[in-house]
Structures are given as C-alpha cells and as structure tokens.
Design a protein around this motif. Sequence first.
Motif, PDB file in Angstrom:
ATOM      1  N   SER A   1       0.869  -1.264   0.029  1.00  0.00           N
ATOM      2  CA  SER A   1      -0.066   0.085  -0.066  1.00  0.00           C
ATOM      3  C   SER A   1       1.028   1.180  -0.028  1.00  0.00           C
ATOM      4  O   SER A   1       1.863   1.066   0.177  1.00  0.00           O
ATOM      5  CB  SER A   1      -0.768   0.029   1.326  1.00  0.00           C
ATOM      6  OG  SER A   1      -0.108   0.178   2.485  1.00  0.00           O
TER       7      SER A   1
ATOM      8  N   PRO B   1       1.282   3.618   2.270  1.00  0.00           N
ATOM      9  CA  PRO B   1       1.928   3.911   3.510  1.00  0.00           C
ATOM     10  C   PRO B   1       3.001   2.917   3.899  1.00  0.00           C
ATOM     11  O   PRO B   1       4.028   3.094   4.380  1.00  0.00           O
ATOM     12  CB  PRO B   1       0.701   3.910   4.736  1.00  0.00           C
ATOM     13  CG  PRO B   1      -0.557   4.162   3.969  1.00  0.00           C
ATOM     14  CD  PRO B   1      -0.272   3.511   2.435  1.00  0.00           C
ATOM     15  N   GLN B   2       2.737   1.586   3.247  1.00  0.00           N
ATOM     16  CA  GLN B   2       3.694   0.657   3.574  1.00  0.00           C
ATOM     17  C   GLN B   2       4.845   0.333   2.373  1.00  0.00           C
ATOM     18  O   GLN B   2       5.331  -0.612   2.462  1.00  0.00           O
ATOM     19  CB  GLN B   2       2.993  -0.664   3.835  1.00  0.00           C
ATOM     20  CG  GLN B   2       2.322  -0.571   5.319  1.00  0.00           C
ATOM     21  CD  GLN B   2       1.318  -1.597   5.510  1.00  0.00           C
ATOM     22  OE1 GLN B   2       0.252  -1.674   4.930  1.00  0.00           O
ATOM     23  NE2 GLN B   2       1.802  -2.704   6.413  1.00  0.00           N
ATOM     24  N   SER B   3       4.809   1.297   1.406  1.00  0.00           N
ATOM     25  CA  SER B   3       5.714   1.025   0.273  1.00  0.00           C
ATOM     26  C   SER B   3       7.296   1.220   0.535  1.00  0.00           C
ATOM     27  O   SER B   3       7.470   2.284   0.774  1.00  0.00           O
ATOM     28  CB  SER B   3       5.191   1.609  -0.924  1.00  0.00           C
ATOM     29  OG  SER B   3       6.047   1.973  -2.110  1.00  0.00           O
ATOM     30  N   SER B   4       7.912   0.368   0.479  1.00  0.00           N
ATOM     31  CA  SER B   4       9.507   0.625   0.808  1.00  0.00           C
ATOM     32  C   SER B   4       9.927   1.410  -0.327  1.00  0.00           C
ATOM     33  O   SER B   4      10.862   2.296   0.172  1.00  0.00           O
ATOM     34  CB  SER B   4      10.082  -0.635   1.387  1.00  0.00           C
ATOM     35  OG  SER B   4      10.271  -1.410   0.037  1.00  0.00           O
TER      36      SER B   4
ATOM     37  N   HIS C   1       9.069   5.114   0.419  1.00  0.00           N
ATOM     38  CA  HIS C   1       9.558   5.474   1.620  1.00  0.00           C
ATOM     39  C   HIS C   1      11.000   5.853   1.317  1.00  0.00           C
ATOM     40  O   HIS C   1      11.650   7.024   1.688  1.00  0.00           O
ATOM     41  CB  HIS C   1       9.715   4.398   2.609  1.00  0.00           C
ATOM     42  CG  HIS C   1       8.212   4.665   3.506  1.00  0.00           C
ATOM     43  ND1 HIS C   1       8.215   5.648   4.381  1.00  0.00           N
ATOM     44  CD2 HIS C   1       7.001   3.977   3.679  1.00  0.00           C
ATOM     45  CE1 HIS C   1       7.016   5.701   4.896  1.00  0.00           C
ATOM     46  NE2 HIS C   1       6.349   4.548   4.534  1.00  0.00           N
TER      47      HIS C   1
END
Length: 705
Positions: free
Chosen positions: A185, A187-190, A193
Amino acid sequence: MSTPNSALGKTSSGARRFIGGVVEGFYGRPWTMEQRTELFKREQKWGLNTYLYAPKDDYKHRMYWRDLYSPEEAEQLIALISAAKQHNVEFIYAISPGLDITFSNPKEVAALKRKLDQVKEFGCRSFSLLFDDIETEMCLADKEAFSSFAHAQVAVTNEVYKHLQEPEIFLFCPTDYCAAFCSPSVPQSSYLHTVGEKLLSGIDILWTGPKVVSHKISVESIEEVSSVLKRAPVIWDNIHANDYDPQRLFLGPYKDRPTELIPKLRGVLTNPNCEFYPNFVAIHTLATWCKAPVDGGSRDVEMGDEEQDSSYSPQKALSLALSDWLQEFMSTDQPGGPSRPSRFKKESSDEEPMQTDMGDNPYVPGPGENPLYTAEPLTLDDLTLLSDLFYLPYEYGSTAQTMLQELDWLINNSHAATAQTDETAKWCSRAQQFDSMCDAVVQMFNRLSNAPNRKILYDLYNYICDIKSGVGLARAYVKTLGGEGQPSAQLMNDDPEPWGFRGGLSGEFQRMLPGHGNRDLFRHPPMTAVYCIRPYCSNDKTEVQRIFEEMQRREGRTPLMPQPPLISDVLSAGEISPSPQCGLVVEDNIGMCGYALALTDGKPAAAKIQRAVSDSMFEDFPSLVVVQILPRVTDPSPAKCMIGQLLSVIRSSGSRGVFCELRQSDRRMLDFFSKLGSFKPIRVEGLPEGVLVMATSLRTDFPQV
Ligand code: GDL
C-alpha cells in the motif's frame, strides 16, 4: 541555482508558483513542433505555465536516450525552447533512461549528464528524469551496488540534479507512480519511503493518483502520499489520455479532482489525448480549474489575470471551453482551413489537395442545374453533443447516457412495440425520441465535416465516423423492433459488410476471455464506495453468522424448507474456525458486508456434516473456500481481491488445489466463480441435489482471479 526569467519563478510574495500545464507523455506519434508552439500560445492565453517534454516514442527521449541531438534536431529544439520562453511557458525537458540504464555504471551516468548538458546548451533550464513503465528487476551489477531499485534511481537522480546545479524545477517520476502500483500500500511501500527519504528536497515527484488513469483524486489520498514522499506531488494526470485504446477520445471537462487539492499539490500536468487538436477542452478546463479560488479567496499562484469569481464547476468550465472551441472550428487564420469551402473564396493552402479553387470566378449553377452543396454551420449544441459522446474514461456525457438508457428500455420493452396495447403508444413515442437523438448525431457529423478548420476535423474524423455508424446500427434496430421496414441489411444479415460488426482481432481476443464485456460504463458504472478488507478475528464470528443467515434467507432457505447443507456452512456458521491467515472480512461505510474463509484441509468440515467425499477429490483439491457478499455490494472487486489473497495463502501452505460448493440456485455466486476464470465445475460423486462443486488447481501457475 535560481532560474532567472523562469515562467515558474517565485510569486511577488516569494511563494513558489503552482505548476500548471501539459505533459506530452503519451505513447505513439509525438506532436509536431508547430503543434507544440500552438500549445504554448494557448497555455499563455489560458494562464497555464508549464510544458513537460516527454513523448514516449521520441527516439532520443527514451529508446536512444544516450544519443546526442544532431545539428538539425538541435535547431528545432532550440526554436521550441525559445518559443516556450516567448510565451512565458516553462519548458521542462524529460529523459527516460529506464529501459536499459545500468545505474551503477559511471559511464551511464556520464552519458545522462552529457545529454542533459547538451539540452541545457539549447537554453533549457528545467529537467526531469522519468522511471515509469520499466522493468523493476535490477541487473546483477546494480543488485550488487544498490540495496534496492529505489536506492539506484535516487542515487543517479540526485547526482544528475547536483550536476545540473540544482535547477529550480527538476521532476522525478517514480516507477510506482500511482497507489495501485504500491505494494502492499502507499503507507507501507518501501520503494516510496526510500524515494521520500533519500531524494533531495529540491526535486519534485510526479504521481498519477490512485490509479494510472484515476477516476477521482481525493485530498486524503494526496495527504497520504505526501507524507510518505515528504513533499507535495505534481500530478501527472492521465484523465484525458487515450493512448491505451484506439477507440477512445476524451472531450469532457477536467473533473473529479476537488479544488481543495490545489494548496496540497505542487502542480498538475495533464497528459492528454494523442491527437493534438481535440485537446482543446482538456487543457482549457484544466486552466479554469487551476484558477479556481481556494477557500473562497484568491491564492498566490498567479495563474492568470481573469477574475476569480466562482468555484470550479466542470459543467461551466466545459461550456466556456466549448464556446471558445467553436470559434476555432470556424477560424480562417489557420493554414489548412478556409472560412468557407474554398470554392467560395480564394485561399492558399498546400494541405488541401481535394479542395477546388475556382479563383475569382466561383461556379454558379445555371437554371435546372444542381444547386451547390451547402451545409449548416456547426453549433454549440453540436459540440456539446460531441463532448457528451466522448466524455471521460469513467463517465459518458448526459446525452450519451440517455441514449443508452433509452435503447436499453426500447429493447427490453419491445414486446409492447407492435402489440397494440396501452404500452404501444408510449413505446412508439420513446422510439421516436430515440430516433431524433440519433438524427442529431448524424447532423452533428455532417456539420462537423463541413467545418472550415480541417485540422481539427481530421483529428476527430475516425472517432465521429465510428460513433455515427454505431448510432446508425442502433437506430436501424429500433426501427426493426417497431415493425418499420425489413430487418436492416447491416444488422441481421448473415454476411454483413465489414462495418456491420465491430472489427479488430484484439476485440475478438478480449471477448473470448472471462469477465470481458462486464465493464460497460452503462451497466456497471464505476463504484464510488470504498471497501476495507481486513483479516478475520474471533470477534467477527457473530457478524459473519449474521451475513450467512441473511444470505440463506434471501435464497429462500427457512427451517421449513431445509436444503442440504454445504460443507462450507460449518465455516460460515462459526462451528469451525478458518485456518491461520485464511479469514478475511470486507467492510463498507455501513459495516461488515462480506467475508471469505478457507480451510487448507477441508476434510474435518466434510466430516462435521457427514458428507462422504472421495479420497481422490481431497487429493487434488484438499482446501475449501467460501465467499459471501451482501447484495448491496454490486462491485465484484472486493470478493475477487479476497479470493486472490486466500488462494495465495493456501498455495503457500503447500495445498494442491481448492474447491468450493455452490447451490445451483445461487446464481450470483455461480456467476462470480465462473467469471473468475480459474475455478471450473468438477464432477463429484454423491453430491446432494442442487449442489455443485467448482475447483481450481494450485499446482502450476498461480490462478488468475
Ligand atoms: C502511463 C504512462 C504514460 C501513458 C499513460 C496512459 C505515466 C506516468 N506513464 O502509465 O506514458 O500515456 O500511462 O496510457 O502515466
């Protein structure tokens, strides 16, 4: 570091200007230099300030990105960059090296710098590196040098940015450029980030919204991605892009992007239709959107000097654009389009070989001879209709919607057409109205074909011909239903002309695949509901039971009318818990509206209801799955998504296959599983009457759902 005289310099209050304009970023034939210069004129007139040069199929932008421009090409680019400057449009030069760059090779980075240095010499001050639509697997050398793809891209981008002395405008397009591409998702995409943390803060990031072609872009979604990227994105908007389908063209207004987004964004660039001239509406309405007041007041973006007197309305913006467009259709000052057919007036044009030029002595028919062909001039209503027929990717315009609804009604009520009942008059009157609507399309086509500006007409021609023929077929069919005339030669003939049926091998392939044909905007308008899928927990047992019981009631199962139970009932009723990670529930704004549960080993469930199932069946398909969704959810995607996730978990548990039991009366679930494509009915001995089994093997490829 600062950019003197840039169209995007700071505002009087020192704020950075909002980037508003066009990205030529589509696949296919790039625009000509003349068209781009025309674009700059329009942008200036309408208050847009940016052009991003990124034509995917321009050799030296992408495929041969390392190659320097030849002197002839240089001359053209220099002229283009200077034309942009003249019209106060910021020219951003983009390069897409991602097809084959080796990020870790200093020679590759040097080639990139050399190319951009060359363009800088042409007078360009703003740059962009694009990594969209590329292979995400790094080569061995890069894997050794970088810990991830994002690290590789960021390292090269930062280096090039510094080499160019930190231009004021420098854009980066990530490979995961929309929420749908982010795993698992946003917010959780490395990947995102890393980009957010490591990309230098002076570099802006392009983003297409929730999807590649985003139906809506919400403020919340932008806040979410901005917090990961650590900056406000520049929207690369594909709302009007049509390079993915040769039958579509988008002439509707810029829409479904609230103007509250403006202060949360660094800018918006629209990547519109491949055909240059039909982009009048796309660009004009975006310009109106950019000028919309924020919070009822004006804002410091200085997009133009028009009065900012009202909030943005797509409908009003469209009307404004269409009135201006009508002028252009009639315009005489464009080479290639006389004000009236040139037999009336001498025009010099080398693009119009078919126009006859009678010089100063126009032909005047004599008594008894054919009168000259005349056609009425194009009207604003014609353009409104045209825009309605070619509106937006997720929506037809109102007339198009009405025509589809009317045709649907006329077909479904055709029994009334000739039966001489009370309904007959109504049917005939609606058929008559439908016929008039079809006629308006034909008239619009005729008047468009007569418009003096031939360049616009030629860009539109294939599309308007296509819609004219589609509408013509529907019109003839309704006439047949009403008993008027023979079944049309075009319609019901065993051996129709090629235009009597939709052509193209690609369409034929698609129609053979499961699930095709259920994406019509008319029958399945896009869902606006937002669904949340989350893991099942023991607290959900009661709600799951409630949905299970409600669906049983709907199927007509009552204690008085019992039907043989399904093996999966024990899962739905909470008598057996799903295997680890094998339970999901879906919620909408009302509450829980569906579930998907699985057992990696279905035997205990079969035993619980004393169903004898052969060993061979359990050998091939040991796992059991059940899905249930309340009827208020008409969108199949949440169920598809849950099944996809469960199959993936079951497969990694080592299972060879999955089955589900369905009641033949449950048309909805039968239809759902059939359309998935991966589940097939299988023969199972000793099944209770009215029950069938569908199953999918997990042994080879991962099933497509
Ligand atoms: C894309 C491509 C774009 C193309 C568009 C529509 C981006 C960032 N890249 O994914 O070049 O025109 O889809 O097909 O949008």
